[in-house]
Design an enzyme around this catalytic site. Sequence first.
Site, mmCIF file in Angstrom:
data_model
loop_
_atom_site.group_PDB
_atom_site.id
_atom_site.type_symbol
_atom_site.label_atom_id
_atom_site.label_comp_id
_atom_site.label_asym_id
_atom_site.label_seq_id
_atom_site.Cartn_x
_atom_site.Cartn_y
_atom_site.Cartn_z
ATOM 1 N N LYS A 143 -21.043 8.579 -21.142
ATOM 2 C CA LYS A 143 -21.357 7.683 -20.034
ATOM 3 C C LYS A 143 -21.751 6.297 -20.541
ATOM 4 O O LYS A 143 -22.642 6.170 -21.381
ATOM 5 C CB LYS A 143 -22.493 8.267 -19.194
ATOM 6 C CG LYS A 143 -22.962 7.351 -18.056
ATOM 7 C CD LYS A 143 -24.243 7.850 -17.438
ATOM 8 C CE LYS A 143 -24.818 6.890 -16.424
ATOM 9 N NZ LYS A 143 -25.174 5.564 -16.986
ATOM 10 N N LEU A 178 -28.244 10.894 -15.781
ATOM 11 C CA LEU A 178 -28.656 9.794 -16.648
ATOM 12 C C LEU A 178 -28.864 8.573 -15.764
ATOM 13 O O LEU A 178 -28.096 8.345 -14.822
ATOM 14 C CB LEU A 178 -27.600 9.497 -17.714
ATOM 15 C CG LEU A 178 -27.443 10.518 -18.847
ATOM 16 C CD1 LEU A 178 -26.293 10.114 -19.770
ATOM 17 C CD2 LEU A 178 -28.726 10.661 -19.646
ATOM 18 N N ASP A 179 -29.876 7.789 -16.068
ATOM 19 C CA ASP A 179 -30.149 6.599 -15.278
ATOM 20 C C ASP A 179 -28.981 5.624 -15.323
ATOM 21 O O ASP A 179 -28.139 5.669 -16.222
ATOM 22 C CB ASP A 179 -31.415 5.902 -15.786
ATOM 23 C CG ASP A 179 -32.644 6.790 -15.671
ATOM 24 O OD1 ASP A 179 -32.654 7.666 -14.807
ATOM 25 O OD2 ASP A 179 -33.581 6.588 -16.469
ATOM 26 N N PHE A 180 -28.966 4.716 -14.361
ATOM 27 C CA PHE A 180 -27.920 3.696 -14.274
ATOM 28 C C PHE A 180 -27.789 2.909 -15.578
ATOM 29 O O PHE A 180 -26.684 2.591 -16.018
ATOM 30 C CB PHE A 180 -28.254 2.751 -13.107
ATOM 31 C CG PHE A 180 -27.211 1.710 -12.837
ATOM 32 C CD1 PHE A 180 -25.991 2.058 -12.285
ATOM 33 C CD2 PHE A 180 -27.459 0.370 -13.119
ATOM 34 C CE1 PHE A 180 -25.025 1.095 -12.030
ATOM 35 C CE2 PHE A 180 -26.507 -0.595 -12.861
ATOM 36 C CZ PHE A 180 -25.294 -0.239 -12.306
ATOM 37 N N THR A 182 -28.826 3.975 -18.609
ATOM 38 C CA THR A 182 -28.859 4.859 -19.766
ATOM 39 C C THR A 182 -27.447 5.352 -20.064
ATOM 40 O O THR A 182 -26.709 5.717 -19.148
ATOM 41 C CB THR A 182 -29.779 6.069 -19.508
ATOM 42 O OG1 THR A 182 -31.108 5.585 -19.243
ATOM 43 C CG2 THR A 182 -29.822 6.991 -20.722
#
Length: 330
Positions: A143, A178-180, A182
């Site tokens: 990602k 996962l955070d935006f 990260t």
Amino acid sequence: MANSKRRPPADPSRSSRPPRRPLSAAAVTARSRRSEEPPVESASESGGARRPPTRSNAADRSARGRQADATSKPERLHKLLAQSGIGSRREMEELIVAGRINVNGEPAHVGQTVSPGDRVKVNGKLVNLRFSNRLPRVIIYHKPDGEIVSRNDPDHRPNVFTSMPRISAGRWVAVGRLDFNTSGLLLLTTSGELANRLMHPRYQLVREYAVRILGELPEESRQRLLDGIDLDDGPAKFASFQEAGGEGANRWYRVSLFEGRNREVRRMFEAVGVVVSRLMRVRYGPISLPASLKRGQVLELSEAEVKRLLAGFGMENPEADRPPRRPRER
């Protein structure tokens, strides 16, 4: 008079590879930032992974899937929907009780079994079922920053699901989030049951991150992060904490923990007065992010690797009724 100069039928044995698309601006930016990233593992700890099959084989795969389903035994509805990627077993039971699932035009009931050929609708939409004699698929996705792990976003930001291979049955289920901002390893699977076990706290799967901070971290603060600190949603601590290099104002560390609460790693560092400038997940349970996997790319676990993953959770280990999938050619 009919035109006698008809074009000959295409030779099915010949195929052409589509032209290579030029790199986008995002891809060029990702290449330029690659040198800033910490080194990651050379391969998945569960073994090598391979890419999904080409779309040119989709018809053959679909035919084999229908043939496999024809020999499947009846299965519990809520379990079947979960392994088809619709949701967890508990969520499916709740939908059944709420009357939002129909089988062959009739409301479903808890404990009901379904056979191949039955028509199942969830919220009025017909769903494709994946019976247990077919192995689930598991994807490793690198990602990038700037993607959200959700299909429903009021801000309409890019999401990870648009980068996933198309599937004819079920849907991709993300294992955690996962955070935006990260990046790194994100697992996705077509099995809601497998995703639930990968996320369940009782299995204590480690999450490992590469963290870049601004400035230096005092030894006292490091020890606090290992001993445990109090956050708004409860205590938290790292299972391991190692230095990973860095120059100037930037310092890299490798940290691990056994849970995945929202922004937990960032909040832990903020609690000791440290700002995280980059965060990248490099391992989830038995699977590490391969060093060769670039941002925005996916690798699919082989059938043998999926079987080992299922066995590790004590899940059924069915034999696939179709030949192994061929790796994608690029």
